[in-house]
Design a protein around this motif. Sequence first.
Motif, PDB file in Angstrom:
ATOM      1  N   MET A 167       0.816  -1.224   0.000  1.00 41.39           N
ATOM      2  CA  MET A 167       0.000   0.000   0.000  1.00 41.39           C
ATOM      3  C   MET A 167       0.845   1.268   0.000  1.00 41.39           C
ATOM      4  O   MET A 167       0.523   2.246  -0.679  1.00 41.39           O
ATOM      5  CB  MET A 167      -0.952  -0.025   1.190  1.00 41.39           C
ATOM      6  CG  MET A 167      -2.092  -1.019   1.004  1.00 41.39           C
ATOM      7  SD  MET A 167      -3.104  -1.224   2.475  1.00 41.39           S
ATOM      8  CE  MET A 167      -2.047  -2.207   3.511  1.00 41.39           C
ATOM      9  N   GLY A 168       1.941   1.269   0.734  1.00 40.55           N
ATOM     10  CA  GLY A 168       2.795   2.449   0.770  1.00 40.55           C
ATOM     11  C   GLY A 168       3.375   2.785  -0.590  1.00 40.55           C
ATOM     12  O   GLY A 168       3.445   3.953  -0.992  1.00 40.55           O
ATOM     13  N   ASN A 169       3.776   1.754  -1.327  1.00 42.06           N
ATOM     14  CA  ASN A 169       4.345   2.005  -2.650  1.00 42.06           C
ATOM     15  C   ASN A 169       3.278   2.411  -3.669  1.00 42.06           C
ATOM     16  O   ASN A 169       3.586   3.085  -4.656  1.00 42.06           O
ATOM     17  CB  ASN A 169       5.117   0.763  -3.127  1.00 42.06           C
ATOM     18  CG  ASN A 169       6.500   0.697  -2.504  1.00 42.06           C
ATOM     19  OD1 ASN A 169       7.083   1.717  -2.138  1.00 42.06           O
ATOM     20  ND2 ASN A 169       7.034  -0.502  -2.352  1.00 42.06           N
ATOM     21  N   VAL A 171       0.883   4.465  -2.812  1.00 39.29           N
ATOM     22  CA  VAL A 171       0.790   5.894  -2.485  1.00 39.29           C
ATOM     23  C   VAL A 171       1.906   6.672  -3.177  1.00 39.29           C
ATOM     24  O   VAL A 171       1.680   7.736  -3.766  1.00 39.29           O
ATOM     25  CB  VAL A 171       0.859   6.094  -0.960  1.00 39.29           C
ATOM     26  CG1 VAL A 171       0.981   7.573  -0.613  1.00 39.29           C
ATOM     27  CG2 VAL A 171      -0.355   5.488  -0.271  1.00 39.29           C
ATOM     28  N   GLN A 172       3.135   6.133  -3.109  1.00 38.53           N
ATOM     29  CA  GLN A 172       4.273   6.827  -3.704  1.00 38.53           C
ATOM     30  C   GLN A 172       4.136   6.936  -5.232  1.00 38.53           C
ATOM     31  O   GLN A 172       4.390   7.991  -5.820  1.00 38.53           O
ATOM     32  CB  GLN A 172       5.579   6.109  -3.339  1.00 38.53           C
ATOM     33  CG  GLN A 172       5.882   6.065  -1.851  1.00 38.53           C
ATOM     34  CD  GLN A 172       6.080   7.432  -1.235  1.00 38.53           C
ATOM     35  OE1 GLN A 172       6.585   8.347  -1.863  1.00 38.53           O
ATOM     36  NE2 GLN A 172       5.668   7.582   0.023  1.00 38.53           N
ATOM     37  N   SER A 173       3.749   5.840  -5.894  1.00 37.00           N
ATOM     38  CA  SER A 173       3.624   5.882  -7.356  1.00 37.00           C
ATOM     39  C   SER A 173       2.490   6.801  -7.786  1.00 37.00           C
ATOM     40  O   SER A 173       2.575   7.452  -8.838  1.00 37.00           O
ATOM     41  CB  SER A 173       3.397   4.480  -7.914  1.00 37.00           C
ATOM     42  OG  SER A 173       2.159   3.946  -7.502  1.00 37.00           O
ATOM     43  N   ASN A 174       1.438   6.896  -6.968  1.00 30.48           N
ATOM     44  CA  ASN A 174       0.352   7.813  -7.287  1.00 30.48           C
ATOM     45  C   ASN A 174       0.830   9.260  -7.243  1.00 30.48           C
ATOM     46  O   ASN A 174       0.454  10.078  -8.085  1.00 30.48           O
ATOM     47  CB  ASN A 174      -0.819   7.616  -6.341  1.00 30.48           C
ATOM     48  CG  ASN A 174      -2.018   8.461  -6.708  1.00 30.48           C
ATOM     49  OD1 ASN A 174      -2.203   9.545  -6.172  1.00 30.48           O
ATOM     50  ND2 ASN A 174      -2.813   7.968  -7.643  1.00 30.48           N
ATOM     51  N   SER A 175       1.683   9.576  -6.272  1.00 29.41           N
ATOM     52  CA  SER A 175       2.230  10.928  -6.154  1.00 29.41           C
ATOM     53  C   SER A 175       3.045  11.286  -7.390  1.00 29.41           C
ATOM     54  O   SER A 175       2.979  12.415  -7.896  1.00 29.41           O
ATOM     55  CB  SER A 175       3.104  11.037  -4.899  1.00 29.41           C
ATOM     56  OG  SER A 175       2.351  10.796  -3.729  1.00 29.41           O
ATOM     57  N   GLN A 410      -9.213   5.922  -1.602  1.00 27.37           N
ATOM     58  CA  GLN A 410      -8.948   6.492  -0.284  1.00 27.37           C
ATOM     59  C   GLN A 410      -8.705   5.416   0.765  1.00 27.37           C
ATOM     60  O   GLN A 410      -7.897   5.584   1.680  1.00 27.37           O
ATOM     61  CB  GLN A 410     -10.116   7.378   0.156  1.00 27.37           C
ATOM     62  CG  GLN A 410      -9.860   8.168   1.435  1.00 27.37           C
ATOM     63  CD  GLN A 410      -8.654   9.102   1.313  1.00 27.37           C
ATOM     64  OE1 GLN A 410      -8.477   9.779   0.314  1.00 27.37           O
ATOM     65  NE2 GLN A 410      -7.815   9.118   2.334  1.00 27.37           N
ATOM     66  N   LEU A 411      -9.384   4.276   0.625  1.00 26.73           N
ATOM     67  CA  LEU A 411      -9.216   3.199   1.590  1.00 26.73           C
ATOM     68  C   LEU A 411      -7.773   2.684   1.600  1.00 26.73           C
ATOM     69  O   LEU A 411      -7.242   2.346   2.657  1.00 26.73           O
ATOM     70  CB  LEU A 411     -10.181   2.046   1.277  1.00 26.73           C
ATOM     71  CG  LEU A 411     -10.136   0.852   2.242  1.00 26.73           C
ATOM     72  CD1 LEU A 411     -10.456   1.294   3.663  1.00 26.73           C
ATOM     73  CD2 LEU A 411     -11.104  -0.240   1.796  1.00 26.73           C
ATOM     74  N   VAL A 412      -7.144   2.624   0.427  1.00 27.70           N
ATOM     75  CA  VAL A 412      -5.754   2.176   0.349  1.00 27.70           C
ATOM     76  C   VAL A 412      -4.850   3.134   1.115  1.00 27.70           C
ATOM     77  O   VAL A 412      -3.970   2.726   1.869  1.00 27.70           O
ATOM     78  CB  VAL A 412      -5.294   2.068  -1.117  1.00 27.70           C
ATOM     79  CG1 VAL A 412      -3.800   1.759  -1.202  1.00 27.70           C
ATOM     80  CG2 VAL A 412      -6.091   0.995  -1.847  1.00 27.70           C
ATOM     81  N   TRP A 413      -5.106   4.437   0.931  1.00 26.73           N
ATOM     82  CA  TRP A 413      -4.313   5.458   1.638  1.00 26.73           C
ATOM     83  C   TRP A 413      -4.526   5.328   3.149  1.00 26.73           C
ATOM     84  O   TRP A 413      -3.578   5.395   3.918  1.00 26.73           O
ATOM     85  CB  TRP A 413      -4.733   6.850   1.159  1.00 26.73           C
ATOM     86  CG  TRP A 413      -3.889   7.374   0.036  1.00 26.73           C
ATOM     87  CD1 TRP A 413      -3.098   8.484   0.043  1.00 26.73           C
ATOM     88  CD2 TRP A 413      -3.733   6.803  -1.263  1.00 26.73           C
ATOM     89  NE1 TRP A 413      -2.477   8.637  -1.168  1.00 26.73           N
ATOM     90  CE2 TRP A 413      -2.844   7.625  -1.993  1.00 26.73           C
ATOM     91  CE3 TRP A 413      -4.262   5.679  -1.888  1.00 26.73           C
ATOM     92  CZ2 TRP A 413      -2.463   7.359  -3.296  1.00 26.73           C
ATOM     93  CZ3 TRP A 413      -3.889   5.410  -3.201  1.00 26.73           C
ATOM     94  CH2 TRP A 413      -3.002   6.236  -3.876  1.00 26.73           C
ATOM     95  N   ASP A 414      -5.758   5.156   3.557  1.00 22.46           N
ATOM     96  CA  ASP A 414      -6.065   5.041   4.990  1.00 22.46           C
ATOM     97  C   ASP A 414      -5.472   3.767   5.583  1.00 22.46           C
ATOM     98  O   ASP A 414      -4.974   3.769   6.713  1.00 22.46           O
ATOM     99  CB  ASP A 414      -7.578   5.072   5.206  1.00 22.46           C
ATOM    100  CG  ASP A 414      -8.191   6.433   4.886  1.00 22.46           C
ATOM    101  OD1 ASP A 414      -7.422   7.420   4.833  1.00 22.46           O
ATOM    102  OD2 ASP A 414      -9.420   6.505   4.686  1.00 22.46           O
TER     103      ASP A 414
END
Length: 481
Positions: A167-169, A171-175, A410-414
């Motif tokens: 999940m963290g990665n 978030v990073q690739s989305n950024s 959003q659930l993935v981020w949370d």
Amino acid sequence: MEWIMEVVDLVNTFLWDFALLFLLCGTGIYFTVRLRFVQVRKFGAGMKAVFGSIRLRGEKANQDGMSSFQSLTTAVAAQVGTGNIAGAATAIAAGGPGAIFWMWVSAFFGMATIFAEATLAQQFKTRVEGEVTGGPVYYIRAFFTGRFGRFLAGFFSVAIIAALGFMGNMVQSNSIGVSFESAFGVPPLAVGIAVALVAAFIFLGGAQRVSAVTEKLVPLMALLYVAGSLVILAVNWRHILTAFEQIFVLAFSPQAIAGGVVGATVQKAIRYGVARGLFSNEAGMGSTPHAHARAKVKHPCEQGVVAMIGVFIDTFVVLTLTALVILTTGALSSGKDGAELAQHAFNSVFGSFGNGFIAVCMLFFAFSTIIGWYFFGEVNVRHLFGKKAVKPYAALVVLCIVLGSVLKVQLVWDLSDLFNGLMVVPNLIGLLPLSGVVAVLCRRYEKGNLSPLQWSRRPRGRAGGQADESAAPQEGTEADG
């Protein structure tokens, strides 16, 4: 789905707005006192060790580990991520300029915590399938030798694999995808595929290739961002003292703050400053010890003092520069938040080039974090399932990178925030009982005694075990997985 999101949000609010603030800050204060302000006394030694050993093409890492500098850059690669741009901006937007002061406070005490983490990672590192490895699962199992220890180590491993590796990665690739689409109009999917392919090449090279990339990428990305930030500050130099005044005064001012932050009180400044600071520098979370365990040093504390500099670079340099850029440009009054606020600040001086600059910095920061987080997850995959599971894990991470670039759920981020928080609990449960071992190692190190420390799990006093300062070296044992 809605009720799941509500539950996750409730747990995250409890963890990051209350429990972890006290746990992480309390742990930092405890180690600061017990180690007699080691982050102050050994700061010079840490700086000398880091900047005296900078190599863009250092020694080749192998199964015996990495150089101390390579271990640091792998750790900093994970620490310095998109949070250093968006994190500082969010803290200021939600908690006011005073949040930066509390970010500094949490980082100061966090330097003592990460000293303890890196020192224990070195003390209890071992060989698994011929390769040097270490991290929280190994010092947790060193203290808790029974079923509880196996459960605690397993829980930590699952949490870090989910939080960072998957999940963290995402978030990073989305950024990266969002910033490149905004700056250059490149489709996020194309960016995600390109990032995933480069990442896959690095992943397949193992820890050796990870260290080879980070030792080059981290210094260059830091210099790029620092240089760009200093240009902004040079243009707005008249407002630098005012920015520092806002940070210090508003850290203790209960009044509402004008200029884009409505109702930012001391409570909010502390809440957002501490939470965002800890989330960024990762002190106490148990992630960076995986990198520090592989350093080839003569004494565990040698890597402990190096690890402290990672927190210093992350918070006192990179995060602080982001904050000063935002405050000196007056971008706070724009009402924007997160990366958009930082982008607006750079645009005020660089014009349209500011979008591209932030996009490139976001690429470097997020990609380096992807590499570091993958490596931390891999160590724990090996611990749980053995070497045979590494390639399937790498393939899943690559898939997450592609999906994350286009799919912002959003659930993935949370859930990423949730598992990040859950990592802290088993790490601190293993870390705190071994504080006596850290203290003994620190005393020996300062006396020049570099011989290995023998430690046995026999409860006695605050250390929770017995450390023999005069014992002969003791061979490590294979991890029992």
